[in-house]
Design a protein around this motif. Structure first.
Motif, PDB file in Angstrom:
ATOM      1  N   GLN A   1      15.629  64.255 -84.678  1.00 17.05           N
ATOM      2  CA  GLN A   1      15.454  63.013 -85.425  1.00 17.05           C
ATOM      3  C   GLN A   1      14.684  63.253 -86.720  1.00 17.05           C
ATOM      4  O   GLN A   1      15.012  62.672 -87.760  1.00 17.05           O
ATOM      5  N   PHE A   2      13.680  64.105 -86.662  1.00 12.60           N
ATOM      6  CA  PHE A   2      12.916  64.414 -87.861  1.00 12.60           C
ATOM      7  C   PHE A   2      13.800  65.102 -88.893  1.00 12.60           C
ATOM      8  O   PHE A   2      13.768  64.769 -90.078  1.00 12.60           O
ATOM      9  N   LYS A   3      14.584  66.069 -88.455  1.00 12.85           N
ATOM     10  CA  LYS A   3      15.476  66.798 -89.367  1.00 12.85           C
ATOM     11  C   LYS A   3      16.458  65.843 -90.029  1.00 12.85           C
ATOM     12  O   LYS A   3      16.677  65.920 -91.246  1.00 12.85           O
ATOM     13  N   ALA A   4      17.040  64.936 -89.258  1.00 11.09           N
ATOM     14  CA  ALA A   4      17.993  63.973 -89.818  1.00 11.09           C
ATOM     15  C   ALA A   4      17.307  63.069 -90.848  1.00 11.09           C
ATOM     16  O   ALA A   4      17.845  62.818 -91.922  1.00 11.09           O
ATOM     17  N   ALA A   5      16.101  62.598 -90.530  1.00 12.94           N
ATOM     18  CA  ALA A   5      15.370  61.746 -91.459  1.00 12.94           C
ATOM     19  C   ALA A   5      14.977  62.519 -92.718  1.00 12.94           C
ATOM     20  O   ALA A   5      15.083  61.996 -93.842  1.00 12.94           O
ATOM     21  N   TYR A   6      14.563  63.758 -92.559  1.00 14.43           N
ATOM     22  CA  TYR A   6      14.185  64.603 -93.696  1.00 14.43           C
ATOM     23  C   TYR A   6      15.382  64.841 -94.602  1.00 14.43           C
ATOM     24  O   TYR A   6      15.294  64.711 -95.829  1.00 14.43           O
ATOM     25  N   GLU A   7      16.506  65.231 -94.004  1.00 14.96           N
ATOM     26  CA  GLU A   7      17.714  65.489 -94.804  1.00 14.96           C
ATOM     27  C   GLU A   7      18.174  64.245 -95.536  1.00 14.96           C
ATOM     28  O   GLU A   7      18.604  64.322 -96.695  1.00 14.96           O
ATOM     29  N   LYS A   8      18.062  63.106 -94.888  1.00 17.19           N
ATOM     30  CA  LYS A   8      18.429  61.844 -95.540  1.00 17.19           C
ATOM     31  C   LYS A   8      17.506  61.556 -96.720  1.00 17.19           C
ATOM     32  O   LYS A   8      17.936  61.168 -97.787  1.00 17.19           O
ATOM     33  N   ALA A   9      16.196  61.779 -96.524  1.00 11.92           N
ATOM     34  CA  ALA A   9      15.233  61.528 -97.592  1.00 11.92           C
ATOM     35  C   ALA A   9      15.423  62.489 -98.755  1.00 11.92           C
ATOM     36  O   ALA A   9      15.370  62.079 -99.928  1.00 11.92           O
ATOM     37  N   VAL A  10      15.697  63.736 -98.472  1.00 10.00           N
ATOM     38  CA  VAL A  10      15.857  64.753 -99.520  1.00 10.00           C
ATOM     39  C   VAL A  10      17.153  64.521-100.297  1.00 10.00           C
ATOM     40  O   VAL A  10      17.196  64.704-101.510  1.00 10.00           O
ATOM     41  N   SER A  11      18.193  64.096 -99.605  1.00 12.14           N
ATOM     42  CA  SER A  11      19.476  63.901-100.271  1.00 12.14           C
ATOM     43  C   SER A  11      19.493  62.603-101.087  1.00 12.14           C
ATOM     44  O   SER A  11      20.373  62.412-101.917  1.00 12.14           O
ATOM     45  N   GLY A  12      18.539  61.729-100.847  1.00 11.48           N
ATOM     46  CA  GLY A  12      18.465  60.467-101.581  1.00 11.48           C
ATOM     47  C   GLY A  12      19.438  59.417-101.101  1.00 11.48           C
ATOM     48  O   GLY A  12      19.678  58.434-101.777  1.00 11.48           O
ATOM     49  N   LYS A  13      20.014  59.619 -99.926  1.00 11.22           N
ATOM     50  CA  LYS A  13      20.977  58.644 -99.400  1.00 11.22           C
ATOM     51  C   LYS A  13      20.328  57.729 -98.390  1.00 11.22           C
ATOM     52  O   LYS A  13      19.470  57.991 -97.702  1.00 11.22           O
TER      53      LYS A  13
END
Length: 64
Positions: A52-64
């Motif tokens: 869940q953390f990885k998914a949230a991090y990737e979402k935040a980094v990608s700006g989506k």
């Protein structure tokens, strides 16, 4: 499902009643044990937290 919710005003005797009730009711106790283990296996463990953390991090980094 995996616990008992008492109001903030609950006293020690209230907790004792709940614990004694579980102690006397094997079916309810073992159902709670089973449900707790299931929640641990499917949601409440470090591997699931990391996913869940990885998914949230990737979402935040990608700006989506």
């Amino acid at each position: 499902k995996n616990g008992v919710l008492l109001p903030p005003s609950a006293k020690g005797a209230d907790y004792a009643r709940v614990i004694a009730g579980l102690y006397r009711d094997d079916d309810r106790y073992y159902a709670m044990v089973k449900n707790s283990r299931e929640l641990f296996e499917t949601k409440l463990n470090w591997d699931k937290w990391a996913e869940q953390f990885k998914a949230a991090y990737e979402k935040a980094v990608s700006g989506k």
